[in-house]
Scaffold this motif. Structure first.
Motif, mmCIF file in Angstrom:
data_model
loop_
_atom_site.group_PDB
_atom_site.id
_atom_site.type_symbol
_atom_site.label_atom_id
_atom_site.label_comp_id
_atom_site.label_asym_id
_atom_site.label_seq_id
_atom_site.Cartn_x
_atom_site.Cartn_y
_atom_site.Cartn_z
ATOM 1 N N ARG A 10 45.845 33.216 68.138
ATOM 2 C CA ARG A 10 45.814 32.065 69.219
ATOM 3 C C ARG A 10 44.636 31.364 68.816
ATOM 4 N NH1 ARG A 10 43.797 31.094 74.093
ATOM 5 N NH2 ARG A 10 45.269 29.973 75.752
ATOM 6 N N GLU A 67 47.735 24.187 74.584
ATOM 7 C CA GLU A 67 48.128 25.543 75.133
ATOM 8 C C GLU A 67 48.857 26.362 73.903
ATOM 9 O OE1 GLU A 67 47.456 28.720 76.820
ATOM 10 O OE2 GLU A 67 46.558 26.952 77.720
ATOM 11 N N GLU A 69 50.579 29.936 74.004
ATOM 12 C CA GLU A 69 50.778 31.376 74.514
ATOM 13 C C GLU A 69 51.836 31.972 74.287
ATOM 14 O OE1 GLU A 69 51.178 30.923 78.928
ATOM 15 O OE2 GLU A 69 52.001 28.929 78.554
#
Length: 132
Positions: A10, A67, A69
């Motif tokens: 990530r 983002e 996730e």
């Protein structure tokens, strides 16, 4: 250890670090997209260097990721395997259009390296943002 690899992945993706991302993979790793990915994307990448080359190409695309996730993490009976439901959102920088893309991925992680990924992205995520 599996969640550490996912957290590092990530961080590298959000940072646009294609080489660091590729280094998470074993030398003989494979990424498969059985249902296809974005238009023109390969359905299979074999080897860390092929993953590196493709990752550089993807990370050079006009996308600003905001983002990335794991929305749900499923543990498999096999301790090397995890199934993740993913959500990525950001902006296409050439159009300033936002996007949200979702996918399900099955990852095999061995000795701290990703050895196999099966990626099932929803192709609708970028369609509207990219336009015709």
């Amino acid at each position: 250890m599996l969640t550490d690899v996912l957290a590092r992945r990530r961080e590298l993706i959000l940072g646009g670090n294609a080489d660091g991302f590729a280094d998470l993979f074993a030398a003989d790793a494979v990424i498969e997209m059985p249902f296809g990915g974005p238009p023109g994307a390969p359905t299979r990448l074999a080897g860390r260097e092929a993953i590196r080359a493709y990752s550089r190409q993807v990370m050079a695309a006009p996308l600003r990721l905001e983002e990335y996730e794991v929305t749900t993490l499923h543990r498999a009976a096999d301790p090397e395997v995890v199934i993740v439901e993913m959500r990525t959102s950001g902006v296409v920088t050439t159009t300033n259009r936002p996007f949200t893309a979702i996918a399900v991925q099955i990852l095999r992680i061995r000795d701290g390296r990703i050895v196999h990924v099966r990626d099932f992205p929803d192709p609708r995520g970028l369609q509207g943002a990219l336009g015709d």
